[in-house]
Design an enzyme around this catalytic site. Structure first.
Site, PDB file in Angstrom:
ATOM      1  N   CYS A 145      -4.212  12.604  13.540  1.00 14.81           N
ATOM      2  CA  CYS A 145      -4.773  11.253  13.467  1.00 14.81           C
ATOM      3  C   CYS A 145      -4.442  10.513  14.747  1.00 14.81           C
ATOM      4  O   CYS A 145      -3.701  11.007  15.594  1.00 14.81           O
ATOM      5  CB  CYS A 145      -4.314  10.536  12.210  1.00 14.81           C
ATOM      6  SG  CYS A 145      -2.895   9.506  12.359  1.00 14.81           S
ATOM      7  N   ARG A 161       1.119  14.204  12.987  1.00 12.45           N
ATOM      8  CA  ARG A 161       1.410  14.042  11.558  1.00 12.45           C
ATOM      9  C   ARG A 161       1.514  15.391  10.815  1.00 12.45           C
ATOM     10  O   ARG A 161       0.814  15.621   9.829  1.00 12.45           O
ATOM     11  CB  ARG A 161       0.353  13.164  10.878  1.00 12.45           C
ATOM     12  CG  ARG A 161      -0.048  11.895  11.605  1.00 12.45           C
ATOM     13  CD  ARG A 161       0.931  10.765  11.536  1.00 12.45           C
ATOM     14  NE  ARG A 161       1.215  10.239  10.220  1.00 12.45           N
ATOM     15  CZ  ARG A 161       0.594   9.216   9.649  1.00 12.45           C
ATOM     16  NH1 ARG A 161      -0.397   8.636  10.268  1.00 12.45           N
ATOM     17  NH2 ARG A 161       0.980   8.754   8.488  1.00 12.45           N
ATOM     18  N   ARG A 207      -8.346  -0.378   5.387  1.00  9.96           N
ATOM     19  CA  ARG A 207      -7.587   0.676   4.717  1.00  9.96           C
ATOM     20  C   ARG A 207      -6.268   0.142   4.173  1.00  9.96           C
ATOM     21  O   ARG A 207      -5.720   0.718   3.234  1.00  9.96           O
ATOM     22  CB  ARG A 207      -7.299   1.828   5.692  1.00  9.96           C
ATOM     23  CG  ARG A 207      -8.562   2.606   6.056  1.00  9.96           C
ATOM     24  CD  ARG A 207      -8.219   3.887   6.789  1.00  9.96           C
ATOM     25  NE  ARG A 207      -7.003   4.435   6.237  1.00  9.96           N
ATOM     26  CZ  ARG A 207      -5.918   4.712   6.937  1.00  9.96           C
ATOM     27  NH1 ARG A 207      -5.899   4.545   8.235  1.00  9.96           N
ATOM     28  NH2 ARG A 207      -4.839   5.191   6.345  1.00  9.96           N
ATOM     29  N   ASP A 243       5.505   0.461  12.011  1.00 12.42           N
ATOM     30  CA  ASP A 243       4.279  -0.188  11.516  1.00 12.42           C
ATOM     31  C   ASP A 243       4.170  -1.659  11.950  1.00 12.42           C
ATOM     32  O   ASP A 243       3.176  -2.316  11.648  1.00 12.42           O
ATOM     33  CB  ASP A 243       4.208  -0.102   9.980  1.00 12.42           C
ATOM     34  CG  ASP A 243       3.947   1.304   9.500  1.00 12.42           C
ATOM     35  OD1 ASP A 243       3.558   2.154  10.317  1.00 12.42           O
ATOM     36  OD2 ASP A 243       4.137   1.575   8.293  1.00 12.42           O
ATOM     37  N   LYS A 284       0.834  -1.220   0.000  1.00  6.53           N
ATOM     38  CA  LYS A 284       0.000   0.000   0.000  1.00  6.53           C
ATOM     39  C   LYS A 284       0.863   1.262   0.000  1.00  6.53           C
ATOM     40  O   LYS A 284       0.625   2.195  -0.755  1.00  6.53           O
ATOM     41  CB  LYS A 284      -0.896  -0.009   1.256  1.00  6.53           C
ATOM     42  CG  LYS A 284      -1.526   1.326   1.552  1.00  6.53           C
ATOM     43  CD  LYS A 284      -2.203   1.369   2.913  1.00  6.53           C
ATOM     44  CE  LYS A 284      -1.302   1.537   4.113  1.00  6.53           C
ATOM     45  NZ  LYS A 284      -1.171   2.864   4.713  1.00  6.53           N
ATOM     46  N   ASN A 285       1.904   1.268   0.856  1.00  9.78           N
ATOM     47  CA  ASN A 285       2.690   2.498   1.000  1.00  9.78           C
ATOM     48  C   ASN A 285       3.655   2.744  -0.160  1.00  9.78           C
ATOM     49  O   ASN A 285       4.283   3.802  -0.225  1.00  9.78           O
ATOM     50  CB  ASN A 285       3.421   2.505   2.344  1.00  9.78           C
ATOM     51  CG  ASN A 285       2.450   2.727   3.499  1.00  9.78           C
ATOM     52  OD1 ASN A 285       1.285   3.075   3.279  1.00  9.78           O
ATOM     53  ND2 ASN A 285       2.911   2.519   4.728  1.00  9.78           N
TER      54      ASN A 285
HETATM   55  N1  EPU Z   1       7.141  14.565  10.600  1.00 10.50           N
HETATM   56  C1  EPU Z   1       7.215  15.902  10.884  1.00 10.50           C
HETATM   57  N2  EPU Z   1       7.057  16.799   9.866  1.00 10.50           N
HETATM   58  C2  EPU Z   1       6.829  16.404   8.581  1.00 10.50           C
HETATM   59  C3  EPU Z   1       6.754  15.016   8.296  1.00 10.50           C
HETATM   60  C4  EPU Z   1       6.921  14.133   9.324  1.00 10.50           C
HETATM   61  O1  EPU Z   1       7.409  16.293  12.030  1.00 10.50           O
HETATM   62  O2  EPU Z   1       6.698  17.271   7.695  1.00 10.50           O
HETATM   63  C5  EPU Z   1       7.310  13.595  11.698  1.00 10.50           C
HETATM   64  C6  EPU Z   1       6.050  12.759  11.928  1.00 10.50           C
HETATM   65  O3  EPU Z   1       5.120  13.427  12.748  1.00 10.50           O
HETATM   66  C7  EPU Z   1       6.617  11.510  12.553  1.00 10.50           C
HETATM   67  C8  EPU Z   1       7.962  11.349  11.839  1.00 10.50           C
HETATM   68  O4  EPU Z   1       8.284  12.645  11.311  1.00 10.50           O
HETATM   69  O5  EPU Z   1       6.801  11.698  13.910  1.00 10.50           O
HETATM   70  C9  EPU Z   1       7.996  10.350  10.724  1.00 10.50           C
HETATM   71  O6  EPU Z   1       6.882  10.549   9.884  1.00 10.50           O
HETATM   72  P1  EPU Z   1       6.884  10.189   8.334  1.00 10.50           P
HETATM   73  O7  EPU Z   1       6.715  11.464   7.570  1.00 10.50           O
HETATM   74  O8  EPU Z   1       8.039   9.336   8.000  1.00 10.50           O
HETATM   75  O9  EPU Z   1       5.535   9.362   8.228  1.00 10.50           O
HETATM   76  P2  EPU Z   1       4.588   9.367   6.991  1.00 10.50           P
HETATM   77  O10 EPU Z   1       5.388   9.544   5.771  1.00 10.50           O
HETATM   78  O11 EPU Z   1       3.453  10.284   7.249  1.00 10.50           O
HETATM   79  C10 EPU Z   1       4.728   6.840   6.411  1.00 10.50           C
HETATM   80  C11 EPU Z   1       3.770   5.690   6.296  1.00 10.50           C
HETATM   81  C12 EPU Z   1       3.307   5.296   7.678  1.00 10.50           C
HETATM   82  C13 EPU Z   1       4.535   4.903   8.503  1.00 10.50           C
HETATM   83  C14 EPU Z   1       5.533   6.072   8.536  1.00 10.50           C
HETATM   84  C15 EPU Z   1       6.824   5.735   9.252  1.00 10.50           C
HETATM   85  C16 EPU Z   1       2.754   6.068   4.128  1.00 10.50           C
HETATM   86  C17 EPU Z   1       1.547   6.436   3.349  1.00 10.50           C
HETATM   87  N3  EPU Z   1       2.640   6.109   5.472  1.00 10.50           N
HETATM   88  O12 EPU Z   1       4.005   7.886   7.028  1.00 10.50           O
HETATM   89  O13 EPU Z   1       2.456   4.163   7.514  1.00 10.50           O
HETATM   90  O14 EPU Z   1       4.162   4.593   9.814  1.00 10.50           O
HETATM   91  O15 EPU Z   1       5.856   6.462   7.182  1.00 10.50           O
HETATM   92  O16 EPU Z   1       7.428   4.629   8.682  1.00 10.50           O
HETATM   93  O17 EPU Z   1       3.769   5.730   3.564  1.00 10.50           O
HETATM   94  C18 EPU Z   1       0.771   2.657   8.099  1.00 10.50           C
HETATM   95  O18 EPU Z   1       0.915   2.135   6.979  1.00 10.50           O
HETATM   96  O19 EPU Z   1       0.077   2.149   9.010  1.00 10.50           O
HETATM   97  C19 EPU Z   1       1.425   3.927   8.371  1.00 10.50           C
HETATM   98  C20 EPU Z   1       1.074   4.727   9.370  1.00 10.50           C
END
Ligand code: EPU
Length: 442
Positions: A120, A125, A409, A317, A22-23
């Site tokens: 969320c 996030r 999801r 995850d 999915k990701n």
């Molecule tokens: N963060 C910030 N600012 C930003 C972006 C991120 O502070 O602009 C922080 C976040 O709040 C968090 C950390 O950085 O504390 C890491 O977040 P990241 O951006 O890596 O998470 P994401 O890209 O929103 C993806 C996956 C998540 C997975 C995380 C970490 C997708 C669509 N989602 O989220 O997947 O947990 O990376 O590996 O790729 C899931 O599939 O259940 C899921 C939550």
């Protein structure tokens, strides 16, 4: 709202197959925004988030055709007539990955209007790192009425403005941030140097698709990526890699039930940290060639600590699922969550099933083994749901797991797959429940 009814106690055995990630699929679908040609993606999982992204692309004028082949499901996306670079709140509110269209829309159209994702269940996030980096590449971004209004140059929507290359250093590692900026950089003018990038296999998947579309990218899968912008990209066909989190969830399902399960169509190379931890916990895990892993009980489970990290560390995850396993292990397992500030929503539900878990800040202490007893429990986010299913698979009696829309999801045909390897699991639907009541996480 649908529920699962699960009777615990059956060791799982046989072969269970993993779907596409999915990701990976989410950013790869967003990448189709970058070209006028068709992009065909194979191995796209049939899950709710993908359906949402399809509706999102269609709302912007993209044509999306789904074809279920004999061996591989295909989605062909054509963004030739991209009419409306707007990601509306009504569509994106149930999916966190909406920020993934921001970079490609600005890169292709010079303008974008994207609803801010809300908070969320697992944490705030924020997407400040996406915004900061896009601004460094020349985008002007304002926030109004819950939307990010972005433009570059005159930003007329006809590609009038073009982003320029920049030296980006992410303050912290972000997966979708790295993906978003990578998609922005491939069409920017000049070179973009990206440092402190996410190294997740999903980033590598996206980079491979973009390269097949004509992008010039070096260093995907490492902390430093170098992108030489091109003026246009062409269509491509690409097969999405297997979902490493679904695979890991099945490995734990085999281990926690004391079964003998072969997890097929996966990539063992992406499961290093999870497999190492399972072995430390006393589980017998064997790679079978390049695309399968066998897990089977080899005596008692023993406590082992985990600390979530960015790839290649132990994935956040998989934290909730691992915690379910830890309840069955002898001794004290420490579980530290370093990525999200509120990712222990499953704890209270596991405790309702009899688990002995205490949380202090970002650390959970699990004392085991405890006999779990069936209970009515509630899902709060995607991976927490998986952890409750795992607990129910070993609990004595019949558990009812509510709000399985969280599970839908991100896990394709979850209950069918588990049924096929001996689980007693049944979905009970309530067709009258309004989808509006659903909350977002994952
Ligand atoms: N963060 C910030 N600012 C930003 C972006 C991120 O502070 O602009 C922080 C976040 O709040 C968090 C950390 O950085 O504390 C890491 O977040 P990241 O951006 O890596 O998470 P994401 O890209 O929103 C993806 C996956 C998540 C997975 C995380 C970490 C997708 C669509 N989602 O989220 O997947 O947990 O990376 O590996 O790729 C899931 O599939 O259940 C899921 C939550």
């Amino acid at each position: 709202m649908d529920k699962f009814v699960i009777r615990g106690g059956n060791p799982l055995s046989g072969v269970i197959r993993v779907s596409g990630a999915k990701n990976s699929a989410l950013p790869c679908m967003a990448a189709a925004l970058l070209t006028e040609d068709e992009v065909t993606l194979e191995n796209i999982p049939k899950v709710r988030d993908i359906e949402t992204e399809r509706r999102l692309l269609q709302s912007m004028g993209a044509e999306v055709a789904l074809r279920e082949g004999e061996a591989q499901d295909q989605t062909t996306i054509s963004c030739r007539r991209l009419s409306d670079p707007v990601a509306r709140y009504e569509i994106v509110k149930t999916m966190r990955a909406s920020s993934l269209v921001l970079g490609p829309l600005i890169a292709r159209m010079g303008v974008a209007r994207v609803a801010m994702p809300g908070g969320c269940a697992i944490g705030g996030r924020p997407i400040d790192l996406h915004i900061k980096a896009l601004e460094k590449m020349g985008a002007a971004i304002a926030q109004e009425h819950g939307y990010l209004e972005a433009r570059v140059g005159t930003g007329t929507g006809n590609g009038a403005g073009r982003l320029h290359g920049a030296h980006l250093v992410f303050d912290r590692i972000t997966v979708t941030g790295t993906e978003d900026l990578l998609m922005a950089a491939v069409l920017a003018e000049g070179e973009t140097l990206m440092e402190n990038c996410a190294r997740e296999p999903e980033v590598v998947d996206l980079a491979a698709l973009l390269t097949a579309m004509g992008a010039k990218i070096e260093g995907a899968g490492t902390a430093t990526m170098r992108v030489e912008g091109v003026t246009s990209l062409h269509g491509a066909r690409y097969r999405i890699n297997p979902d490493r989190i679904e695979a890991g969830t099945f490995l734990i399902a085999g281990a926690i039930t004391g079964g003998d399960l072969t997890v097929a169509d996966c990539n063992p190379a992406h499961l290093g940290a999870v497999i190492a931890k399972l072995r430390e916990a006393g589980v017998q895990v064997d790679a079978l060639g390049e695309d399968a892993v066998r897990v089977h009980a080899a005596g008692r489970l023993v406590a082992a600590d985990i600390s979530t990290e960015e790839y290649p560390g132990f994935p956040t995850d998989m934290q909730a699922q691992y915690m379910a396993l830890a309840t069955q292990a002898e001794g004290v397992s420490l579980v530290r969550e370093n990525i999200f500030e509120n990712r222990f929503m499953h704890v209270q539900e596991l405790v309702r099933m009899g688990a002995n878990i205490k949380v202090e800040g970002s650390m959970a202490t699990v004392r085991g083994p405890t006999r779990l007893s069936a209970a009515a429990v509630m899902c709060s986010d995607l991976r927490a749901s998986a952890s409750l299913v795992l607990g129910a698979l070993v609990a004595e009696g019949e558990s009812i797991i509510d709000r399985v829309y969280h599970m839908d999801r991100g896990y394709e045909h979850f209950e069918e797959k588990l049924l096929g390897v001996g689980a007693q699991i049944q979905r009970m639907g309530n067709v009258f429940a309004p989808r509006e009541a659903e909350t977002v996480a994952g």
